[in-house]
Design a protein around this motif. Structure first.
Motif, short mmCIF file in Angstrom:
data_model
loop_
_atom_site.label_atom_id
_atom_site.label_comp_id
_atom_site.label_asym_id
_atom_site.label_seq_id
_atom_site.Cartn_x
_atom_site.Cartn_y
_atom_site.Cartn_z
N ILE A 227 0.83 -1.20 0.00
CA ILE A 227 0.00 0.00 0.00
C ILE A 227 0.87 1.26 0.00
O ILE A 227 0.58 2.23 -0.69
CB ILE A 227 -0.96 -0.01 1.20
CG1 ILE A 227 -1.97 -1.16 1.06
CG2 ILE A 227 -1.69 1.32 1.32
CD1 ILE A 227 -2.85 -1.35 2.29
N GLY A 228 1.95 1.24 0.79
CA GLY A 228 2.82 2.41 0.86
C GLY A 228 3.60 2.64 -0.42
O GLY A 228 3.77 3.79 -0.84
N GLY A 229 4.09 1.58 -1.04
CA GLY A 229 4.86 1.71 -2.27
C GLY A 229 6.08 0.82 -2.24
O GLY A 229 6.99 1.02 -1.43
N LEU B 263 4.53 5.60 5.21
CA LEU B 263 3.12 5.90 4.95
C LEU B 263 2.26 4.65 5.09
O LEU B 263 1.17 4.69 5.67
CB LEU B 263 2.97 6.47 3.54
CG LEU B 263 3.59 7.86 3.30
CD1 LEU B 263 3.44 8.25 1.83
CD2 LEU B 263 2.94 8.90 4.20
N GLY B 264 2.73 3.53 4.57
CA GLY B 264 1.98 2.29 4.69
C GLY B 264 1.84 1.84 6.13
O GLY B 264 0.78 1.35 6.54
N GLU C 292 -2.67 2.16 -9.07
CA GLU C 292 -1.55 2.99 -8.63
C GLU C 292 -0.46 2.10 -8.06
O GLU C 292 -0.28 1.98 -6.85
CB GLU C 292 -2.02 3.98 -7.56
CG GLU C 292 -0.98 5.03 -7.16
CD GLU C 292 -0.47 5.80 -8.35
OE1 GLU C 292 0.56 5.40 -8.91
OE2 GLU C 292 -1.11 6.79 -8.74
N PRO C 293 0.32 1.42 -8.94
CA PRO C 293 1.34 0.49 -8.45
C PRO C 293 2.39 1.14 -7.56
O PRO C 293 3.05 0.46 -6.78
CB PRO C 293 1.97 -0.06 -9.74
CG PRO C 293 0.93 0.17 -10.80
CD PRO C 293 0.22 1.43 -10.40
N GLY C 294 2.56 2.46 -7.68
CA GLY C 294 3.54 3.14 -6.85
C GLY C 294 3.09 3.34 -5.42
O GLY C 294 3.89 3.75 -4.57
N VAL D 259 2.97 6.61 -1.69
CA VAL D 259 4.04 7.58 -1.87
C VAL D 259 3.94 8.24 -3.24
O VAL D 259 4.14 9.46 -3.37
CB VAL D 259 5.43 6.90 -1.67
CG1 VAL D 259 5.71 5.88 -2.76
CG2 VAL D 259 6.52 7.94 -1.61
N THR D 260 3.60 7.48 -4.28
CA THR D 260 3.42 8.07 -5.61
C THR D 260 2.20 8.97 -5.64
O THR D 260 2.21 10.05 -6.24
CB THR D 260 3.29 6.96 -6.66
OG1 THR D 260 4.47 6.14 -6.63
CG2 THR D 260 3.11 7.54 -8.05
N LEU D 261 1.13 8.53 -4.98
CA LEU D 261 -0.08 9.36 -4.92
C LEU D 261 0.19 10.68 -4.22
O LEU D 261 -0.28 11.74 -4.65
CB LEU D 261 -1.19 8.58 -4.20
CG LEU D 261 -2.54 9.29 -4.07
CD1 LEU D 261 -3.11 9.61 -5.45
CD2 LEU D 261 -3.51 8.44 -3.28
N SER D 262 0.97 10.63 -3.13
CA SER D 262 1.28 11.87 -2.40
C SER D 262 2.12 12.81 -3.25
O SER D 262 1.95 14.03 -3.19
CB SER D 262 2.00 11.54 -1.10
OG SER D 262 3.28 10.97 -1.35
N ARG D 263 3.02 12.26 -4.05
CA ARG D 263 3.83 13.12 -4.93
C ARG D 263 2.97 13.78 -6.00
O ARG D 263 3.18 14.94 -6.35
CB ARG D 263 4.94 12.30 -5.58
CG ARG D 263 6.04 11.89 -4.62
CD ARG D 263 6.97 10.87 -5.22
NE ARG D 263 7.98 10.43 -4.27
CZ ARG D 263 8.74 9.36 -4.43
NH1 ARG D 263 8.59 8.61 -5.51
NH2 ARG D 263 9.63 9.04 -3.52
N ARG D 264 1.99 13.06 -6.49
CA ARG D 264 1.10 13.65 -7.49
C ARG D 264 0.25 14.76 -6.88
O ARG D 264 -0.04 15.76 -7.54
CB ARG D 264 0.20 12.58 -8.09
CG ARG D 264 0.95 11.59 -8.97
CD ARG D 264 0.00 10.60 -9.59
NE ARG D 264 0.70 9.66 -10.47
CZ ARG D 264 0.13 8.68 -11.15
NH1 ARG D 264 -1.19 8.50 -11.04
NH2 ARG D 264 0.83 7.89 -11.93
#
Length: 384
Positions: free
Chosen positions: A278-280, A289-290, A340-342, A345-350
């Motif tokens: 979940i976190g990345g 984050l996860g 969102e495979p990232g 952490v990827t979602l937060s960057r977006r």
């Protein structure tokens, strides 16, 4: 990254650090305990992410190594004597800081004993082999009663230096008019540990070992060709992950103040796997984050269950807080894998840079040029 971006990033980091340092002066015991549990889980999740996300080795044995760290600390630092129920506990009564270091080393040694398997098996087969450790660990925890306390578990000695308890209440301490008890002290100890664990993992990932592990994950043959000792790196990744789990086990034991075998079952291993997915995968920040998501959600649902009408009482036939948390974890993992495979952490960057694409991005390189630019040189990966 521009100088302005660096300045903004450093300012935000400094502000966040000051906020975290000040929180124990304002939060009550529940929130402090939740924070300590999240930080302990973050350390374990970072270790598992180094193994699963970076090295590409599936492990379901993280609960076993957490238990090794927690119970080893209790045995090294604890006293011998009767514990009730006909059980006589044994302990070495070593200084608590030394006991904590030895507990982490013991978890690493347990990982080293398993590393010959980890160095030669991968994928689902490694996952199944590591799963056996959880069942073996549960058997030992329930039956080595002189060390573990059996079903009733064992009390956890506080970390102390020269008679001052770092995670306890002795002696009494007041800072700026705020009593600093066990929860406040545990907060700062856990914060120091998670910062050290985070920085060390970042250095591993950005250095030669991280590049070698990533190449080994993507293509073992290519890694061997450029000189990476694949079996040795696999074993080293498993040992390092085990040591992270051992450190997390020591901090978790300090927060719970009593360790029992039921806590260190297969469900805990699945929770940690959910944290890294979940976190990345492959992200140190994603591990944190996860850990916050997977550790905090069920605790918050339980704490506020009286105000959430759709939740049933624990143990009833309805959807209680624990079941609701599992459903959310499953849905979150499905969304991450499919959309969102990232991970978070990827979602937060977006979310942080929503206009990055619209604001004059650098021209894209041709595919072949980009591939050559991103590929590490053989001498940067191979061991000296």
């Amino acid at each position: 990254m521009s100088d302005r971006s660096r300045l903004v990033r450093r300012t935000l980091l400094a502000a966040g650090l000051l906020l975290v340092l000040a929180l124990p002066f304002y939060l009550d015991g529940f929130w402090l305990l939740l924070g300590v549990l999240i930080m302990a889980a973050a350390i374990g999740a970072i270790g598992l992410n180094l193994l699963v996300g970076t090295a590409g080795q599936l492990s379901l044995a993280h609960a076993f190594f957490l238990a090794v760290g927690a119970y080893s600390y209790c045995w090294f630092a604890g006293d011998s004597g009767p514990a009730g129920g006909g059980i006589t506990l044994t302990g070495l009564h070593l200084p608590s800081l030394l006991a904590a270091v030895l507990a982490v080393a013991t978890a690493g040694f347990a990982g080293l004993l398993f590393s010959p398997i980890a160095g030669r098996v991968r994928g689902l087969y490694l996952g199944l082999a590591s799963l056996a450790l959880v069942f073996v660990g549960q058997h030992l925890l329930f039956n080595l009663s002189s060390v573990t306390g059996g079903y009733n578990g064992r009390r956890v000695p506080a970390l102390a230096v020269a008679g001052f308890e770092l995670t306890g209440n002795d002696p009494q301490l007041t800072v700026l008019g705020v009593p600093f008890g066990d929860r406040e002290r545990q907060w700062y100890v856990a914060l120091v540990c998670v910062v050290v664990a985070y920085l060390f993992a970042r250095n591993v990932l950005t250095g030669r070992p991280g590049r070698a592990l990533a190449l080994m994950r993507d293509n073992e043959t290519a890694a061997a060709v450029v000189g990476v000792p694949v079996h040795r790196y696999k074993a080293a990744a498993f040992v390092l992950s085990s040591m992270y789990a051992g450190a997390a086990g020591v901090l978790l034991a300090q927060a719970l103040q009593r360790v029992v075998p039921d806590y260190f079952g297969l469900a805990l291993s699945v929770d940690y796997l959910a944290m890294v997915v979940i976190g990345g995968l492959g992200s140190v920040a994603g591990s944190v984050l996860g850990a916050a998501f997977v550790t905090g959600l069920p605790t918050l649902l339980t704490h506020y269950s009286d105000h959430l009408s759709f939740l049933a009482e624990p143990g009833s036939s309805g959807v209680d807080p624990a079941v609701a948390a599992r459903l959310v974890f499953g849905a979150a993992m499905a969304v991450v894998i499919l959309m969102e495979p990232g991970g978070l952490v990827t979602l937060s960057r977006r979310l942080r840079f929503p206009l990055r694409k619209a604001g004059g991005a650098a021209p894209a390189q041709p595919p072949q040029t980009a591939a050559r630019a991103s590929a590490p040189a053989p001498h940067d990966i191979a061991s000296p």
